[in-house]
Scaffold this motif. Structure first.
Motif, PDB file in Angstrom:
ATOM      1  N   MET A 100      -5.641   8.294  25.347  1.00 26.39           N
ATOM      2  CA  MET A 100      -6.560   8.909  24.385  1.00 26.39           C
ATOM      3  C   MET A 100      -6.569   8.075  23.104  1.00 26.39           C
ATOM      4  SD  MET A 100      -6.544  12.818  22.998  1.00 26.39           S
ATOM      5  CE  MET A 100      -7.976  13.450  22.163  1.00 26.39           C
ATOM      6  N   PRO A 101      -7.762   7.676  22.612  1.00 24.05           N
ATOM      7  CA  PRO A 101      -7.822   6.834  21.415  1.00 24.05           C
ATOM      8  C   PRO A 101      -7.263   7.552  20.192  1.00 24.05           C
ATOM      9  CG  PRO A 101      -9.919   6.856  22.599  1.00 24.05           C
ATOM     10  CD  PRO A 101      -9.078   7.935  23.197  1.00 24.05           C
ATOM     11  N   TYR A 102      -6.654   6.818  19.309  1.00 24.90           N
ATOM     12  CA  TYR A 102      -6.143   7.377  18.081  1.00 24.90           C
ATOM     13  C   TYR A 102      -6.214   6.321  16.989  1.00 24.90           C
ATOM     14  CZ  TYR A 102      -1.968   4.691  19.259  1.00 24.90           C
ATOM     15  OH  TYR A 102      -1.105   3.676  19.573  1.00 24.90           O
ATOM     16  N   GLU A 103      -6.265   6.803  15.753  1.00 23.96           N
ATOM     17  CA  GLU A 103      -6.268   5.902  14.611  1.00 23.96           C
ATOM     18  C   GLU A 103      -4.837   5.449  14.332  1.00 23.96           C
ATOM     19  OE1 GLU A 103      -8.757   4.663  12.755  1.00 23.96           O
ATOM     20  OE2 GLU A 103     -10.185   5.599  14.134  1.00 23.96           O
ATOM     21  N   PRO A 104      -4.593   4.167  14.229  1.00 22.67           N
ATOM     22  CA  PRO A 104      -3.225   3.704  13.958  1.00 22.67           C
ATOM     23  C   PRO A 104      -2.777   4.117  12.560  1.00 22.67           C
ATOM     24  CG  PRO A 104      -4.778   1.883  13.821  1.00 22.67           C
ATOM     25  CD  PRO A 104      -5.546   3.057  14.356  1.00 22.67           C
ATOM     26  N   PRO A 105      -1.491   4.296  12.347  1.00 25.74           N
ATOM     27  CA  PRO A 105      -0.984   4.670  11.021  1.00 25.74           C
ATOM     28  C   PRO A 105      -1.173   3.528  10.027  1.00 25.74           C
ATOM     29  CG  PRO A 105       0.826   4.121  12.481  1.00 25.74           C
ATOM     30  CD  PRO A 105      -0.412   4.134  13.327  1.00 25.74           C
ATOM     31  N   THR A 106      -1.166   3.893   8.759  1.00 27.15           N
ATOM     32  CA  THR A 106      -1.393   2.907   7.699  1.00 27.15           C
ATOM     33  C   THR A 106      -0.334   3.070   6.601  1.00 27.15           C
ATOM     34  OG1 THR A 106      -2.798   4.340   6.340  1.00 27.15           O
ATOM     35  CG2 THR A 106      -3.869   3.108   8.124  1.00 27.15           C
ATOM     36  N   HIS A 107      -0.457   2.219   5.572  1.00 18.86           N
ATOM     37  CA  HIS A 107       0.411   2.320   4.396  1.00 18.86           C
ATOM     38  C   HIS A 107      -0.292   3.024   3.238  1.00 18.86           C
ATOM     39  CE1 HIS A 107       3.681  -0.065   5.959  1.00 18.86           C
ATOM     40  NE2 HIS A 107       2.913  -1.101   6.193  1.00 18.86           N
ATOM     41  N   THR A 108      -1.345   3.783   3.536  1.00 12.84           N
ATOM     42  CA  THR A 108      -2.139   4.400   2.470  1.00 12.84           C
ATOM     43  C   THR A 108      -1.298   5.299   1.568  1.00 12.84           C
ATOM     44  OG1 THR A 108      -4.138   4.342   3.843  1.00 12.84           O
ATOM     45  CG2 THR A 108      -4.112   5.883   1.978  1.00 12.84           C
ATOM     46  N   VAL A 109      -0.469   6.144   2.160  1.00 10.79           N
ATOM     47  CA  VAL A 109       0.336   7.065   1.360  1.00 10.79           C
ATOM     48  C   VAL A 109       1.377   6.297   0.551  1.00 10.79           C
ATOM     49  CG1 VAL A 109       1.873   9.050   1.412  1.00 10.79           C
ATOM     50  CG2 VAL A 109      -0.047   8.930   2.995  1.00 10.79           C
ATOM     51  N   GLU A 110       2.006   5.296   1.174  1.00  9.59           N
ATOM     52  CA  GLU A 110       2.976   4.484   0.435  1.00  9.59           C
ATOM     53  C   GLU A 110       2.323   3.818  -0.784  1.00  9.59           C
ATOM     54  OE1 GLU A 110       4.579   3.893   4.732  1.00  9.59           O
ATOM     55  OE2 GLU A 110       2.737   4.570   3.756  1.00  9.59           O
ATOM     56  N   ARG A 111       1.131   3.271  -0.579  1.00 11.41           N
ATOM     57  CA  ARG A 111       0.441   2.605  -1.697  1.00 11.41           C
ATOM     58  C   ARG A 111       0.097   3.604  -2.802  1.00 11.41           C
ATOM     59  NH1 ARG A 111      -0.766  -2.562  -0.125  1.00 11.41           N
ATOM     60  NH2 ARG A 111      -0.916  -2.936   2.141  1.00 11.41           N
ATOM     61  N   SER A 112      -0.303   4.802  -2.399  1.00 11.07           N
ATOM     62  CA  SER A 112      -0.627   5.854  -3.370  1.00 11.07           C
ATOM     63  C   SER A 112       0.608   6.234  -4.186  1.00 11.07           C
ATOM     64  CB  SER A 112      -1.176   7.083  -2.659  1.00 11.07           C
ATOM     65  OG  SER A 112      -1.326   8.163  -3.551  1.00 11.07           O
ATOM     66  N   ARG A 118       3.232   4.412  -4.748  1.00 18.50           N
ATOM     67  CA  ARG A 118       3.577   3.291  -5.631  1.00 18.50           C
ATOM     68  C   ARG A 118       2.722   3.312  -6.886  1.00 18.50           C
ATOM     69  NH1 ARG A 118       5.573  -2.101  -2.998  1.00 18.50           N
ATOM     70  NH2 ARG A 118       6.891  -1.344  -1.314  1.00 18.50           N
ATOM     71  N   ALA A 119       1.425   3.600  -6.685  1.00 13.69           N
ATOM     72  CA  ALA A 119       0.495   3.567  -7.805  1.00 13.69           C
ATOM     73  C   ALA A 119       0.679   4.748  -8.762  1.00 13.69           C
ATOM     74  CB  ALA A 119      -0.942   3.551  -7.290  1.00 13.69           C
ATOM     75  N   THR A 120       0.982   5.921  -8.217  1.00  5.94           N
ATOM     76  CA  THR A 120       1.024   7.136  -9.040  1.00  5.94           C
ATOM     77  C   THR A 120       2.408   7.471  -9.577  1.00  5.94           C
ATOM     78  OG1 THR A 120       1.300   8.531  -7.063  1.00  5.94           O
ATOM     79  CG2 THR A 120      -0.956   8.143  -7.850  1.00  5.94           C
ATOM     80  N   THR A 121       3.455   7.013  -8.885  1.00  6.21           N
ATOM     81  CA  THR A 121       4.810   7.372  -9.319  1.00  6.21           C
ATOM     82  C   THR A 121       5.655   6.169  -9.711  1.00  6.21           C
ATOM     83  OG1 THR A 121       5.875   7.244  -7.134  1.00  6.21           O
ATOM     84  CG2 THR A 121       4.727   9.299  -7.687  1.00  6.21           C
ATOM     85  N   GLY A 122       5.192   4.984  -9.382  1.00  2.00           N
ATOM     86  CA  GLY A 122       5.986   3.790  -9.654  1.00  2.00           C
ATOM     87  C   GLY A 122       7.079   3.541  -8.634  1.00  2.00           C
ATOM     88  N   ALA A 123       7.101   4.338  -7.575  1.00  2.00           N
ATOM     89  CA  ALA A 123       8.120   4.176  -6.536  1.00  2.00           C
ATOM     90  C   ALA A 123       7.978   2.823  -5.857  1.00  2.00           C
ATOM     91  CB  ALA A 123       8.003   5.301  -5.517  1.00  2.00           C
ATOM     92  N   LYS A 124       9.097   2.174  -5.641  1.00  2.00           N
ATOM     93  CA  LYS A 124       9.103   0.887  -4.941  1.00  2.00           C
ATOM     94  C   LYS A 124       9.729   1.006  -3.555  1.00  2.00           C
ATOM     95  CE  LYS A 124       9.216  -1.894  -9.147  1.00  2.00           C
ATOM     96  NZ  LYS A 124       9.950  -2.945  -9.934  1.00  2.00           N
ATOM     97  N   ILE A 125      10.774   1.811  -3.455  1.00  2.00           N
ATOM     98  CA  ILE A 125      11.431   2.018  -2.160  1.00  2.00           C
ATOM     99  C   ILE A 125      11.047   3.408  -1.654  1.00  2.00           C
ATOM    100  CG2 ILE A 125      13.622   2.138  -0.934  1.00  2.00           C
ATOM    101  CD1 ILE A 125      14.816   0.381  -3.140  1.00  2.00           C
ATOM    102  N   ILE A 126      10.320   3.439  -0.554  1.00  2.00           N
ATOM    103  CA  ILE A 126       9.783   4.701  -0.036  1.00  2.00           C
ATOM    104  C   ILE A 126      10.257   4.887   1.402  1.00  2.00           C
ATOM    105  CG2 ILE A 126       7.688   5.997   0.502  1.00  2.00           C
ATOM    106  CD1 ILE A 126       6.307   4.303  -1.695  1.00  2.00           C
ATOM    107  N   ALA A 127      10.811   6.045   1.684  1.00  2.00           N
ATOM    108  CA  ALA A 127      11.305   6.352   3.032  1.00  2.00           C
ATOM    109  C   ALA A 127      10.374   7.338   3.715  1.00  2.00           C
ATOM    110  CB  ALA A 127      12.712   6.937   2.964  1.00  2.00           C
ATOM    111  N   GLY A 128      10.063   7.063   4.970  1.00  2.00           N
ATOM    112  CA  GLY A 128       9.365   8.026   5.803  1.00  2.00           C
ATOM    113  C   GLY A 128      10.399   8.869   6.529  1.00  2.00           C
TER     114      GLY A 128
END
Length: 233
Positions: free
Chosen positions: A1-13, A15-25
């Protein structure tokens, strides 16, 4: 079944909004099982391109999960797992047990994350971490997807190692989740030391229901009501 691959969109957000550099999923596995721990993986991936085919572990075949886990083990910047035992789940309730396992995973990382992306709608982790919850984050966020695969493969392996001790429960096949073989073994032999004996499946075992523990909190009982049907949130 087709699916959209995951991205770094949330990580980039973050970084931009909180200044976080090290982000854990962060993702968990084992929440809906009758037996075994609830396990949480924290994975740090940076912003590199992920291995091909990475997605939520539940969308992958066991073979593909195992293959990806081998790749991810060397690809992630860092990862660690934390577990809460069946006894801790019985004593604390699921939400507190999830937090305990997640804290153990995060504190086992070689570096402290500035922020955490948590799969799901509810923040069971809380401070002192900056937490961003993402519904279906294991499908949309690369770091969470990596944590999903690593947690699932590690916990399945742990449960499979119990087959020599409790072969009748077929843990190698069901990983402690509800299944016909698992239910039959419970009816015949009763719960093992690996079972969560505060859960409502115990009510359906006349020979063994006297072993049931009283659930510690109403909130935990409500969560477990889904678990008895085998849901893996």
């Amino acid at each position: 079944m087709p699916y959209e691959p995951p991205t770094h969109t949330v990580e980039r957000s973050l970084r931009a909004t909180t200044g976080a550099k090290i982000i854990a999923g962060v993702d968990e596995v084992g929440r809906g099982a009758w037996a075994g721990p609830v396990s949480v993986c924290a994975a740090i991936t940076g912003l590199r391109r992920p291995p091909d085919g990475l997605t939520d572990s539940k969308l992958l075949t066991p073979k593909r999960r195992n293959e990806l886990a081998e790749v991810l083990d060397g690809w992630v910047t860092a990862h660690a797992l934390g577990h809460a035992s069946p006894e801790e789940i019985d004593d604390l309730g699921m939400t507190a047990a999830l937090r305990l396992a997640a804290v153990r995973a995060l504190e086992a990382l070689p570096v402290r994350p500035d922020a955490v992306i948590l799969d799901g709608k509810h923040d069971y982790l809380g401070g002192p971490w900056k937490v961003r919850t993402v519904v279906k984050g294991d499908q949309s966020c690369i770091a969470v997807a990596a944590a999903s695969v690593l947690a699932k493969v590690r916990r399945d392996t742990m449960m499979g190692e119990l087959v020599g001790v409790h072969a009748d429960f077929a843990f190698a096949d069901n990983a402690g989740y509800p299944s016909p073989a698992h239910r039959t073994a419970l009816e015949e032999y009763g719960p093992t030391a690996y079972h969560r004996v505060s859960w409502s499946y115990m009510d359906a075992l006349p020979r063994w229901r006297h072993l049931k523990k009283v659930r510690s909190t109403p909130e935990a009982a409500a969560l477990e009501a889904g678990g008895q049907l085998g849901f893996d949130f």
